[in-house]
Design a protein around this motif. Structure first.
Motif, mmCIF file in Angstrom:
data_model
loop_
_atom_site.group_PDB
_atom_site.id
_atom_site.type_symbol
_atom_site.label_atom_id
_atom_site.label_comp_id
_atom_site.label_asym_id
_atom_site.label_seq_id
_atom_site.Cartn_x
_atom_site.Cartn_y
_atom_site.Cartn_z
ATOM 1 N N ALA B 74 0.845 -1.193 0.000
ATOM 2 C CA ALA B 74 0.000 0.000 0.000
ATOM 3 C C ALA B 74 0.881 1.244 0.000
ATOM 4 O O ALA B 74 1.850 1.310 0.740
ATOM 5 C CB ALA B 74 -0.900 -0.010 1.233
ATOM 6 N N PRO B 75 0.567 2.247 -0.829
ATOM 7 C CA PRO B 75 1.353 3.483 -0.816
ATOM 8 C C PRO B 75 1.133 4.235 0.489
ATOM 9 O O PRO B 75 0.077 4.115 1.105
ATOM 10 C CB PRO B 75 0.803 4.268 -2.012
ATOM 11 N N MET B 76 2.155 5.001 0.908
ATOM 12 C CA MET B 76 2.044 5.750 2.160
ATOM 13 C C MET B 76 2.274 7.221 1.871
ATOM 14 O O MET B 76 3.013 7.571 0.963
ATOM 15 C CB MET B 76 3.107 5.287 3.157
ATOM 16 N N SER B 77 1.652 8.075 2.680
ATOM 17 C CA SER B 77 1.841 9.512 2.474
ATOM 18 C C SER B 77 3.179 9.928 3.077
ATOM 19 O O SER B 77 3.707 9.279 3.972
ATOM 20 C CB SER B 77 0.703 10.294 3.122
ATOM 21 N N LEU B 78 3.720 11.026 2.555
ATOM 22 C CA LEU B 78 5.037 11.486 3.012
ATOM 23 C C LEU B 78 5.001 11.846 4.499
ATOM 24 O O LEU B 78 6.000 11.719 5.204
ATOM 25 C CB LEU B 78 5.480 12.694 2.165
ATOM 26 N N ALA B 79 3.848 12.270 4.987
ATOM 27 C CA ALA B 79 3.724 12.599 6.412
ATOM 28 C C ALA B 79 4.033 11.376 7.283
ATOM 29 O O ALA B 79 4.431 11.504 8.431
ATOM 30 C CB ALA B 79 2.317 13.116 6.702
ATOM 31 N N HIS B 80 3.855 10.193 6.727
ATOM 32 C CA HIS B 80 4.132 8.957 7.468
ATOM 33 C C HIS B 80 5.463 8.335 7.042
ATOM 34 O O HIS B 80 5.657 7.127 7.142
ATOM 35 C CB HIS B 80 2.992 7.943 7.265
ATOM 36 N N GLY B 81 6.373 9.192 6.564
ATOM 37 C CA GLY B 81 7.639 8.711 6.023
ATOM 38 C C GLY B 81 8.466 7.909 7.020
ATOM 39 O O GLY B 81 9.093 6.907 6.658
ATOM 40 N N LEU B 82 8.445 8.336 8.279
ATOM 41 C CA LEU B 82 9.207 7.607 9.303
ATOM 42 C C LEU B 82 8.659 6.190 9.466
ATOM 43 O O LEU B 82 9.415 5.216 9.519
ATOM 44 C CB LEU B 82 9.108 8.368 10.631
ATOM 45 N N LEU B 83 7.341 6.088 9.493
ATOM 46 C CA LEU B 83 6.703 4.777 9.595
ATOM 47 C C LEU B 83 7.046 3.927 8.370
ATOM 48 O O LEU B 83 7.311 2.719 8.483
ATOM 49 C CB LEU B 83 5.187 4.951 9.726
ATOM 50 N N ALA B 84 7.062 4.575 7.209
ATOM 51 C CA ALA B 84 7.397 3.845 5.980
ATOM 52 C C ALA B 84 8.802 3.247 6.081
ATOM 53 O O ALA B 84 9.031 2.095 5.698
ATOM 54 C CB ALA B 84 7.307 4.776 4.773
ATOM 55 N N ALA B 85 9.740 4.027 6.614
ATOM 56 C CA ALA B 85 11.115 3.534 6.754
ATOM 57 C C ALA B 85 11.161 2.350 7.720
ATOM 58 O O ALA B 85 11.828 1.336 7.458
ATOM 59 C CB ALA B 85 12.025 4.655 7.231
ATOM 60 N N GLU B 86 10.450 2.463 8.831
ATOM 61 C CA GLU B 86 10.413 1.366 9.806
ATOM 62 C C GLU B 86 9.784 0.116 9.186
ATOM 63 O O GLU B 86 10.276 -1.001 9.366
ATOM 64 C CB GLU B 86 9.605 1.783 11.037
ATOM 65 N N MET B 87 8.706 0.329 8.422
ATOM 66 C CA MET B 87 8.058 -0.817 7.775
ATOM 67 C C MET B 87 8.977 -1.440 6.733
ATOM 68 O O MET B 87 8.995 -2.657 6.554
ATOM 69 C CB MET B 87 6.731 -0.382 7.132
ATOM 70 N N GLY B 88 9.739 -0.568 6.055
ATOM 71 C CA GLY B 88 10.686 -1.072 5.060
ATOM 72 C C GLY B 88 11.741 -1.965 5.701
ATOM 73 O O GLY B 88 12.086 -3.026 5.162
ATOM 74 N N MET B 89 12.240 -1.554 6.861
ATOM 75 C CA MET B 89 13.241 -2.377 7.560
ATOM 76 C C MET B 89 12.610 -3.685 8.048
ATOM 77 O O MET B 89 13.203 -4.760 7.927
ATOM 78 C CB MET B 89 13.837 -1.593 8.727
ATOM 79 N N ASN B 90 11.397 -3.587 8.612
ATOM 80 C CA ASN B 90 10.710 -4.808 9.068
ATOM 81 C C ASN B 90 10.497 -5.787 7.928
ATOM 82 O O ASN B 90 10.641 -7.006 8.095
ATOM 83 C CB ASN B 90 9.346 -4.451 9.669
ATOM 84 N N LEU B 91 10.148 -5.235 6.762
ATOM 85 C CA LEU B 91 9.886 -6.076 5.596
ATOM 86 C C LEU B 91 11.134 -6.854 5.195
ATOM 87 O O LEU B 91 11.070 -8.053 4.899
ATOM 88 C CB LEU B 91 9.415 -5.176 4.451
ATOM 89 N N GLN B 92 12.278 -6.171 5.205
ATOM 90 C CA GLN B 92 13.528 -6.864 4.834
ATOM 91 C C GLN B 92 13.822 -7.981 5.825
ATOM 92 O O GLN B 92 14.208 -9.088 5.445
ATOM 93 C CB GLN B 92 14.712 -5.881 4.787
ATOM 94 N N MET B 93 13.645 -7.663 7.126
ATOM 95 C CA MET B 93 13.897 -8.690 8.146
ATOM 96 C C MET B 93 12.939 -9.874 7.960
ATOM 97 O O MET B 93 13.357 -11.036 7.927
ATOM 98 C CB MET B 93 13.697 -8.109 9.548
ATOM 99 N N ALA B 94 11.661 -9.548 7.833
ATOM 100 C CA ALA B 94 10.642 -10.608 7.774
ATOM 101 C C ALA B 94 10.888 -11.530 6.575
ATOM 102 O O ALA B 94 10.749 -12.741 6.677
ATOM 103 C CB ALA B 94 9.254 -9.985 7.699
ATOM 104 N N LEU B 95 11.258 -10.959 5.448
ATOM 105 C CA LEU B 95 11.383 -11.768 4.234
ATOM 106 C C LEU B 95 12.806 -12.257 3.979
ATOM 107 O O LEU B 95 13.008 -13.218 3.252
ATOM 108 C CB LEU B 95 10.892 -10.974 3.013
ATOM 109 N N GLY B 96 13.806 -11.586 4.569
ATOM 110 C CA GLY B 96 15.170 -11.894 4.168
ATOM 111 C C GLY B 96 16.112 -12.402 5.250
ATOM 112 O O GLY B 96 17.183 -12.915 4.922
ATOM 113 N N TRP B 97 15.762 -12.265 6.518
ATOM 114 C CA TRP B 97 16.729 -12.632 7.558
ATOM 115 C C TRP B 97 16.809 -14.145 7.708
ATOM 116 O O TRP B 97 15.784 -14.819 7.778
ATOM 117 C CB TRP B 97 16.356 -11.976 8.898
ATOM 118 N N ARG B 98 18.026 -14.674 7.734
ATOM 119 C CA ARG B 98 18.194 -16.127 7.799
ATOM 120 C C ARG B 98 19.118 -16.569 8.932
ATOM 121 O O ARG B 98 19.320 -17.756 9.135
ATOM 122 C CB ARG B 98 18.797 -16.641 6.482
#
Lengths: 346, 287
Positions: B74-98
């Protein structure tokens, strides 16, 4: 451009010993985006690598090994489903490379299971797979009719328990494409790879990879497909003298000389594939043609953040893929139907 | 990309690129106490990029992606940019951490032993971890607990704590405004505000602890405690792990060991105070 860095690392692994941290970040991002990270891991094995790089590559190799294991299990399950029909399972692409233990399979991520069956058997294959737990992915009457009338494969199916996709092909190019490969010959010359799994002959593997990359698709994932071709040719050339002569003869038989020839020129230029030029009985050289430069520019359209660059060129290749796939009037009708359904090019 | 920074959280390093200045500035401020890794080779690349050619400027809209992305993000508004960055990091961990078994759980540590809390979003596990982190426990993480495959230890992943809705005021009353991020109103999960962990949580983020108790908290119910059997704990943790399947046999072995060695309880609680009492008692009895 980091795609260029990736190509260099695959071609000359020792060069990675001189990369700085920023270059490593770009290389890793590009390799992940091109789904070549585990291939890279295999290639640079034994080199002097910075400490933080090592676990990244180890993880990638582990993922690729798991995918290969899953892919072979899927092939085994499909073979079991088709055994009562007397249809032997010919697997294509990644699963085939893994099954046959080819260099092209080392570190290769494998998505769907691609199989080739005789067109005459399709009407039995479909219910046999469904009885074994595969089901349709999407229910769309237009797409379904389109696949069945014009494509070289059934609409994709997914296994209800294992969540893995299968693509059932009856030939290697859409029926609407201009070249007409001989699917019966592909099947007749298939070779065994393991207990109940078959693969295309070494020449046909290259021809299929080249057709898939250059006569069908829009070059998404092209660096990976070209790496497949590089590995298949290098291994084929080592095993059989005059491999390239057989390859061109076979390509002519399948009406796919232009795709195969271009694939070899690109692979030779980018990856240094040890192709062999001939003056007799056929004349083959591997000098780059002017149009090859466009393909190379497209293949290298990836930056150090893993983003696709050269949007216009990428879009041009997207259009080309449709142009290759069907005649103009049909293309117009198809795009109009898809547009009305809300589909937009990425 | 135009703006970027590299963050290390626990054992993972993230290179975050953004088309806009704001998310990177906010991250820089809130992660100021974390190690400076600006020239590091990162485990993951995160990208915050415009969803379309014009969306950098006109009604800016963030596509969260990177090494791993979701086709239907889902696209996020720039006002929620900090949350977007946190979600981006969580996404990498969830899908890529081994490198560890990833448990969707919060964790805190006392006397070298870890309390692991897992549950659905809204169960109160983040809030409890945040508050325990201010009451003599060391906060190890509010989102992911990393289970070491060899030693069986829990390793910290102390990113910013993501607090939602009424939890925001509760925690702010305890820690004060200066350790809180900007209020992000009306996100897909309601209001969200981030908490910066205490300096000792960050300083000790490489230090693991052996797990001593597993809790399944559930906020908004009358106080109740029920022991959870090994089989149930195992099944619930496989569902709370994004890489259990990817890890194969080592993941199975680590999780089996975890549920065999660590006592587990389900804890319903009506308020923070009630939860602290119950946790103190359980910790003294069982752990």
């Amino acid at each position: 451009m980091s795609a260029a860095l990736l190509v260099r690392a695959l071609r000359q692994p020792a060069t990675v010993e001189h990369l700085d941290a920023a270059q490593w970040n770009g290389l890793i991002a590009a390799a992940k985006a091109e789904r070549l990270i585990a291939t890279l891991a295999w290639r640079v094995d034994g080199m002097r690598l910075p400490e933080p790089v090592q676990p990244i590559l180890r993880d990638a190799r582990m993922d690729a090994a798991r995918e290969a294991r899953q892919a072979l299990w899927e092939a085994d399950r499909a073979a079991a489903a088709l055994a009562p029909l007397g249809v032997r399972l010919v697997v294509l692409k990644g699963t085939a490379y893994a099954a046959a233990g080819l260099v092209a399979g080392q570190g290769r991520f494998i998505g769907d299971l691609d199989i080739l069956v005789p067109r005459s058997a399709m009407s039995q294959v479909e219910p046999a797979l469904m009885a074994a737990g595969w089901e349709w992915v999407k229910e769309d009457a237009y797409d379904d009719a389109y696949y069945r009338q014009w494509m070289h494969e059934l609409p994709p199916m997914i296994h209800v328990e294992r969540d893995r996709m299968i693509d059932v092909h009856h030939t290697i190019l859409p029926l609407t494409a201009r070249p007409k490969p001989d699917a019966d010959a592909l099947l007749a010359d298939a070779v065994p790879a393991g207990e109940n799994v078959w693969t295309l002959s070494p020449e046909d593997r290259v021809i299929h990879a080249a057709a898939h990359m250059l006569a069908d698709g829009d070059l998404q994932g092209g660096l990976r497909n070209l790496w497949d071709i590089h590995c298949l040719c290098s291994e084929g050339g080592r095993a059989v003298p005059d491999f390239y002569l057989f390859l061109f003869e076979r390509a002519a038989f399948h009406q796919l000389v232009p795709a195969v020839w271009r694939a070899l020129r690109l692979a030779h230029d980018l990856y240094g594939t040890p192709v062999v030029a001939y003056r007799a009985p056929i004349t083959v050289d591997y000098r780059l043609r002017a149009s090859d430069r466009m393909f190379i520019a497209r293949l290298l359209a990836r930056d150090g953040w893993g983003r696709e660059t050269r949007k216009l060129l990428v879009f041009a290749f997207y259009l080309r893929s449709h142009w290759l796939r069907m005649p103009p009037l049909m293309l117009a009708r198809h795009l109009w139907t898809k547009w009305r359904k809300g589909h937009r090019p990425r | 990309m135009r703006h970027s920074l590299t963050l290390q959280i626990g054992p993972a390093t993230f290179r975050i690129g953004s088309a806009w200045r704001q998310p990177v500035e906010e991250l820089t401020r809130l992660y100021a106490g974390y190690p400076d890794r600006h020239d590091a080779i990162a485990d993951f690349t995160v990208r915050l990029q415009p969803t379309g050619p014009l969306r950098r400027w006109v009604r800016p809209s963030i596509l969260i992606t990177g090494d791993h992305g979701l086709a239907d993000a889902a696209p996020m508004s720039l006002a929620h940019g900090l949350l977007a960055a946190e979600m981006g990091m969580n996404l990498q961990m969830a899908l890529g951490w081994r490198r560890h078994l990833l448990l969707h759980a919060s964790s805190v540590e006392k006397d070298g032993r870890a309390l692991v809390m897992t549950g659905e979003s809204g169960s109160g596990k983040s809030t409890l971890a945040a508050l325990l982190g201010e009451r003599g426990w060391r906060l190890m993480g509010d989102e992911f607990a990393l289970l070491d495959l060899d030693s069986g230890a829990i390793l910290p992943f102390p990113r910013l704590v993501s607090l939602k809705n009424q939890a925001i005021g509760v925690v702010e009353d305890v820690v004060g405004a200066q350790r809180m991020g900007p209020m992000l109103q009306a996100t897909a999960k309601g209001d969200i505000r981030h908490l910066v962990p205490r300096p000792d949580a960050v300083a000790r983020m490489a230090q693991g602890a052996m797990p001593a108790m597993l809790l399944f908290p559930r906020f908004g119910h009358d106080a109740a405690i029920r022991p959870v059997g090994q089989g149930e704990a195992f099944m619930r943790l496989t569902q709370a792990s994004t890489n259990y399947v990817a890890l194969g046999e080592p993941g199975f072995a680590a999780l089996t060991r975890f549920v065999t060695d660590v006592p587990a309880c389900a804890m319903d609680f009506p308020s923070g105070e009630a939860a602290f009492d119950m946790i103190d008692r359980l910790w003294e009895d069982g752990a």
